[in-house]
Design a protein around this motif. Structure first.
Motif, PDB file in Angstrom:
ATOM      1  N   HIS A  69       0.828  -1.211   0.000  1.00 61.84           N
ATOM      2  CA  HIS A  69       0.000   0.000   0.000  1.00 61.84           C
ATOM      3  C   HIS A  69       0.856   1.251   0.000  1.00 61.84           C
ATOM      4  N   SER A  74      -3.406  -0.570  -4.605  1.00 60.73           N
ATOM      5  CA  SER A  74      -4.699  -0.564  -3.907  1.00 60.73           C
ATOM      6  C   SER A  74      -5.497  -1.770  -4.383  1.00 60.73           C
ATOM      7  N   PHE A  75      -6.431  -2.199  -3.555  1.00 59.03           N
ATOM      8  CA  PHE A  75      -7.161  -3.429  -3.838  1.00 59.03           C
ATOM      9  C   PHE A  75      -8.632  -3.259  -3.503  1.00 59.03           C
ATOM     10  N   ASP A  76      -9.476  -4.001  -4.212  1.00 62.67           N
ATOM     11  CA  ASP A  76     -10.897  -4.005  -3.864  1.00 62.67           C
ATOM     12  C   ASP A  76     -11.117  -4.803  -2.575  1.00 62.67           C
ATOM     13  N   ILE A  77     -10.464  -5.955  -2.513  1.00 63.04           N
ATOM     14  CA  ILE A  77     -10.642  -6.838  -1.353  1.00 63.04           C
ATOM     15  C   ILE A  77      -9.268  -7.268  -0.824  1.00 63.04           C
ATOM     16  N   SER A 103     -10.341  -0.409   1.171  1.00 64.96           N
ATOM     17  CA  SER A 103     -10.635  -1.755   0.668  1.00 64.96           C
ATOM     18  C   SER A 103     -11.533  -2.497   1.632  1.00 64.96           C
TER      19      SER A 103
END
Lengths: 149, 159
Positions: A69, A74-77, A103
């Motif tokens: 990060h 970045s991530f959705d989950i 997230s």
């Protein structure tokens, strides 16, 4: 130290009956110190084809997740294990939330209910599920993601 | 169809069913099989190999830890937790259950119970290892003979 790995599936073999409703992209970070768990979850995500493009990345502990990060990912989950060396899931979740990471963070642990698990939830998880995740549980997470858009 | 191949596939199905009947494998093993496809035909063997390697090391570590003068029961509990998790992941319920009993003895700080249970864990591990190796051998024979692996349903699926 193992470096995080990335996998992208472009969802070309999607079922034609629901491709119009399918989300464009889904990015998932799998944080677990056990290679077996990372492999199974990664494979499950690639097989389910829950988006036209599914990108998975893995990290072996909470610190690696934070470093990803901090480097701009970045991530959705985020699927977060609890018990990990160097930095556990509770601490990593607290740090991520302090960084205003939005997230969906899902705790994935076989630890039984108790103080450790409560602390994990209170660190900022959206949900806590038992290991291993099933196809239905993962689909349900993506549905929740869609609803909360 | 080749009679020899059909017989091999029949032996494989029967063997697989016996593993479910004896509680050596459960439906989680079939879930793993569902993930295997042409893009990764060795997925199940890969995952099971990870389990076998990790578990062997864990059992060695536990054997050593339990002979220490001051046994670290918290560490032993954590080690058993790992093995419980991975045995659950590949669908080996008897190994998993032995780990749970071991963890209970750790919580009681019962060294004798732990030592007895560790033997049980080792026995269950050796058993599932030999059964899985035999299963993979049968699968290889079927594939080498040009056959496909039969789709499996457990006789007594665990909930």
């Amino acid at each position: 130290m193992a470096s995080p790995s990335t996998r992208i599936d472009d969802g070309r073999d999607v079922d034609s009956d629901n491709s119009g409703l399918m989300r464009e992209k889904l990015s998932v970070l799998i944080v677990d110190d056990e290679l077996l768990v990372r492999k199974v979850h990664e494979k499950l995500l690639s097989k389910l084809k829950l988006a036209k493009q599914v990108q998975t990345q893995t990290a072996t502990n909470g610190k690696e997740a934070l470093d990803l990060h901090l480097s701009g990912s970045s991530f959705d989950i985020i699927l977060m294990d609890l018990q990990m060396p160097i930095m556990d899931g509770t601490e990593a979740t607290k740090e991520l939330r302090a960084m205003r990471v939005e997230s969906m963070i899902v705790g994935v642990t076989s630890v039984d209910a108790g103080a450790d698990k409560e602390a994990f939830m209170e660190a900022g998880l959206d949900k806590c599920l038992p290991k291993l995740l099933t196809a239905d549980k993962i689909k349900s997470l993506v549905e929740t993601l869609e609803k909360n858009k | 169809m080749d009679v020899g191949l059909m017989q091999m596939q029949g032996r494989l199905t029967d063997y697989m069913n016996s593993l479910f009947k004896e509680g050596i494998l459960d439906s989680q093993y079939l879930e793993l099989h569902e993930l295997q496809d042409e893009s990764n035909p060795g997925f199940v063997v890969e995952v099971v190999s990870l389990f076998l390697t990790d578990s062997e090391k864990l059992l060695d570590d536990l054997s050593r830890d339990l002979t220490q003068q001051n046994v670290d029961f918290k560490r032993a509990h954590a080690q058993a937790h790992k093995m419980k998790g991975s045995s659950c992941s590949i669908g080996a319920p008897r190994v998993k259950n032995a780990c749970i009993v071991f963890q209970n003895f750790c919580q009681e700080k019962n060294i004798r119970g732990c030592l007895r249970c560790l033997q049980q864990m080792k026995q269950e591990f050796v058993l599932v290892k030999s059964k899985l190796e035999a299963l993979f051998e049968l699968e290889q024979q079927v594939v080498a003979a040009g056959g496909s692996l039969p789709k499996m349903q457990p006789i007594n699926p665990s909930v």
